[in-house]
Scaffold this motif. Sequence first.
Motif, PDB file in Angstrom:
ATOM      1  N   UNK A  20       6.819   8.041  -6.099  1.00 52.45           N
ATOM      2  CA  UNK A  20       7.416   6.737  -6.375  1.00 52.45           C
ATOM      3  C   UNK A  20       6.541   6.050  -7.414  1.00 52.45           C
ATOM      4  N   UNK A  21       7.121   5.703  -8.559  1.00 54.53           N
ATOM      5  CA  UNK A  21       6.355   5.101  -9.655  1.00 54.53           C
ATOM      6  C   UNK A  21       6.538   3.590  -9.649  1.00 54.53           C
ATOM      7  N   UNK A  22       5.457   2.905  -9.391  1.00 55.92           N
ATOM      8  CA  UNK A  22       5.386   1.445  -9.411  1.00 55.92           C
ATOM      9  C   UNK A  22       4.793   1.071 -10.770  1.00 55.92           C
ATOM     10  N   UNK A  23       5.671   0.843 -11.768  1.00 59.10           N
ATOM     11  CA  UNK A  23       5.191   0.571 -13.116  1.00 59.10           C
ATOM     12  C   UNK A  23       6.346   0.381 -14.074  1.00 59.10           C
ATOM     13  N   UNK A  24       6.039   0.382 -15.355  1.00 57.33           N
ATOM     14  CA  UNK A  24       7.063   0.196 -16.377  1.00 57.33           C
ATOM     15  C   UNK A  24       7.898   1.460 -16.549  1.00 57.33           C
ATOM     16  N   UNK A  25       9.036   1.305 -17.209  1.00 52.90           N
ATOM     17  CA  UNK A  25       9.856   2.471 -17.535  1.00 52.90           C
ATOM     18  C   UNK A  25       9.074   3.450 -18.402  1.00 52.90           C
ATOM     19  N   UNK A  63       5.934   2.183   1.770  1.00 56.07           N
ATOM     20  CA  UNK A  63       5.314   3.497   1.558  1.00 56.07           C
ATOM     21  C   UNK A  63       3.873   3.524   2.063  1.00 56.07           C
ATOM     22  N   UNK A  64       3.142   2.455   1.807  1.00 53.67           N
ATOM     23  CA  UNK A  64       1.753   2.406   2.279  1.00 53.67           C
ATOM     24  C   UNK A  64       1.701   2.371   3.801  1.00 53.67           C
ATOM     25  N   UNK A  65       2.690   1.743   4.408  1.00 53.52           N
ATOM     26  CA  UNK A  65       2.773   1.749   5.867  1.00 53.52           C
ATOM     27  C   UNK A  65       3.034   3.140   6.425  1.00 53.52           C
ATOM     28  N   UNK A  66       3.712   3.975   5.622  1.00 53.52           N
ATOM     29  CA  UNK A  66       3.950   5.367   6.038  1.00 53.52           C
ATOM     30  C   UNK A  66       2.703   6.229   5.897  1.00 53.52           C
ATOM     31  N   UNK A  67       1.741   5.763   5.101  1.00 52.93           N
ATOM     32  CA  UNK A  67       0.502   6.513   4.931  1.00 52.93           C
ATOM     33  C   UNK A  67       0.494   7.496   3.784  1.00 52.93           C
ATOM     34  N   UNK A  68       1.415   7.350   2.814  1.00 58.29           N
ATOM     35  CA  UNK A  68       1.451   8.298   1.695  1.00 58.29           C
ATOM     36  C   UNK A  68       0.214   8.123   0.808  1.00 58.29           C
ATOM     37  N   UNK A  69      -0.211   9.191   0.112  1.00 62.76           N
ATOM     38  CA  UNK A  69      -1.297   9.051  -0.862  1.00 62.76           C
ATOM     39  C   UNK A  69      -0.956   7.977  -1.886  1.00 62.76           C
ATOM     40  N   UNK A  93      -2.172   9.222 -19.335  1.00 68.50           N
ATOM     41  CA  UNK A  93      -2.465  10.643 -19.560  1.00 68.50           C
ATOM     42  C   UNK A  93      -3.419  11.166 -18.491  1.00 68.50           C
ATOM     43  N   UNK A  94      -4.478  10.390 -18.203  1.00 73.50           N
ATOM     44  CA  UNK A  94      -5.453  10.805 -17.198  1.00 73.50           C
ATOM     45  C   UNK A  94      -4.824  10.858 -15.811  1.00 73.50           C
ATOM     46  N   UNK A  95      -3.930   9.909 -15.527  1.00 74.78           N
ATOM     47  CA  UNK A  95      -3.244   9.894 -14.231  1.00 74.78           C
ATOM     48  C   UNK A  95      -2.339  11.109 -14.075  1.00 74.78           C
ATOM     49  N   UNK A  96      -1.625  11.449 -15.142  1.00 72.12           N
ATOM     50  CA  UNK A  96      -0.751  12.628 -15.091  1.00 72.12           C
ATOM     51  C   UNK A  96      -1.559  13.886 -14.823  1.00 72.12           C
ATOM     52  N   UNK A  97      -2.714  14.020 -15.470  1.00 67.67           N
ATOM     53  CA  UNK A  97      -3.569  15.182 -15.222  1.00 67.67           C
ATOM     54  C   UNK A  97      -4.021  15.234 -13.765  1.00 67.67           C
ATOM     55  N   UNK A  98      -4.399  14.087 -13.227  1.00 67.27           N
ATOM     56  CA  UNK A  98      -4.856  14.024 -11.833  1.00 67.27           C
ATOM     57  C   UNK A  98      -3.734  14.408 -10.867  1.00 67.27           C
ATOM     58  N   UNK A  99      -2.551  13.868 -11.105  1.00 71.52           N
ATOM     59  CA  UNK A  99      -1.426  14.163 -10.220  1.00 71.52           C
ATOM     60  C   UNK A  99      -1.028  15.635 -10.291  1.00 71.52           C
ATOM     61  N   UNK A 100      -1.057  16.210 -11.481  1.00 69.00           N
ATOM     62  CA  UNK A 100      -0.712  17.631 -11.626  1.00 69.00           C
ATOM     63  C   UNK A 100      -1.734  18.517 -10.933  1.00 69.00           C
ATOM     64  N   UNK A 101      -2.970  18.068 -10.891  1.00 69.98           N
ATOM     65  CA  UNK A 101      -4.024  18.850 -10.248  1.00 69.98           C
ATOM     66  C   UNK A 101      -3.949  18.761  -8.727  1.00 69.98           C
ATOM     67  N   UNK A 102      -3.636  17.567  -8.218  1.00 69.54           N
ATOM     68  CA  UNK A 102      -3.720  17.342  -6.770  1.00 69.54           C
ATOM     69  C   UNK A 102      -2.374  17.227  -6.068  1.00 69.54           C
ATOM     70  N   UNK A 103      -1.314  16.815  -6.782  1.00 70.75           N
ATOM     71  CA  UNK A 103      -0.021  16.579  -6.139  1.00 70.75           C
ATOM     72  C   UNK A 103       1.115  17.108  -7.009  1.00 70.75           C
ATOM     73  N   UNK A 104       0.945  18.294  -7.549  1.00 71.42           N
ATOM     74  CA  UNK A 104       1.874  18.821  -8.558  1.00 71.42           C
ATOM     75  C   UNK A 104       3.300  18.951  -8.045  1.00 71.42           C
ATOM     76  N   UNK A 112      13.279   8.582   1.890  1.00 74.99           N
ATOM     77  CA  UNK A 112      12.451   9.130   2.961  1.00 74.99           C
ATOM     78  C   UNK A 112      11.604  10.315   2.522  1.00 74.99           C
ATOM     79  N   UNK A 113      11.923  10.919   1.373  1.00 71.12           N
ATOM     80  CA  UNK A 113      11.230  12.138   0.962  1.00 71.12           C
ATOM     81  C   UNK A 113      10.125  11.894  -0.071  1.00 71.12           C
ATOM     82  N   UNK A 114       9.715  10.656  -0.262  1.00 70.66           N
ATOM     83  CA  UNK A 114       8.648  10.354  -1.226  1.00 70.66           C
ATOM     84  C   UNK A 114       7.293  10.722  -0.627  1.00 70.66           C
TER      85      UNK A 114
END
Length: 274
Positions: free
Chosen positions: A104-109, A152-158, A88-99, A128-130
């Motif tokens: 790309x979600x590295x986690x469970x379904x 993805x980390x090699x590309x420099x994404x947040x 829940x806290x992560x979703x709030x953060x992402x909506x605030x900063x990267x809405x 390529x568009x992540x």
Amino acid sequence: MQNYAKFFRKEISGLKQKKLFLLDMDGTIYLDHQLFDGTLDFLDYVKSIGGRYLFLTNNSSNSADKYVEKLKSLGIASEKEDFLTSVFATALYLKKHYANKKHYVFGTKSFQEELADAGLNVTDTLSDDIDCLVMGYDTELTYQKLEDACILLGRGVPYIAANPDFVCPTWYGYVPDCGSVAQALFNATKRMPKFIGKPEPEMALLALERTGFQKSDTILLGDRLYTDIACGVNAGIDTALMLSGEATIKDYEESSVKPDFIFETIKEFLKFLK
């Protein structure tokens, strides 16, 4: 059962004033699928004094709905509103900063579905568009995910991770949690994520906002110094360390993060409350 009163940093009488109890779960009120003795009595006590409890968990492998089912199986009735999760806290953060970004979600379904339900654009397929990599505690981990993350980390994404826990307790010991996988990715890419969840203060502060209680009314119970107790300290509320999970007295003595109280179990904590 030992008495750890010599480690108390505040007067025990102050516990009588507490009305809001913020509870870590695994290692604090249960371990894996075993409910700790005294948990149900403690929850009944909180209700009897007109108090409130909320469950705060860094475990990002499950949604609030899953935790409702889990607690029901342990004999605890609950609703989604009783939980504040790192998802829940992560979703709030992402909506605030990267809405408006693609994540790309590295986690469970379950983790992916909850972020999608929050209105975020998510995928578990490399393209390529992540725009952003989001990681949680992944009980469905594959080597493909590790490889995708490195690309993805090699590309420099947040890079955002739901929780920094190194291990998750089980009945047989511990398994690697989100923080351990992040460390493995750091070894490969030299990048660490922005961690959400405990020890950041936001989850505790959201609990105050949701319930209307003041900091002085509140205490946070947990079994980890570097996440649970640090969250309470960072939020400016009292804390109680339970020695029923990860932390030991040796950890306490070596840590710069100090709880206000230490108890062996939640059953012992209840004795002091009464």
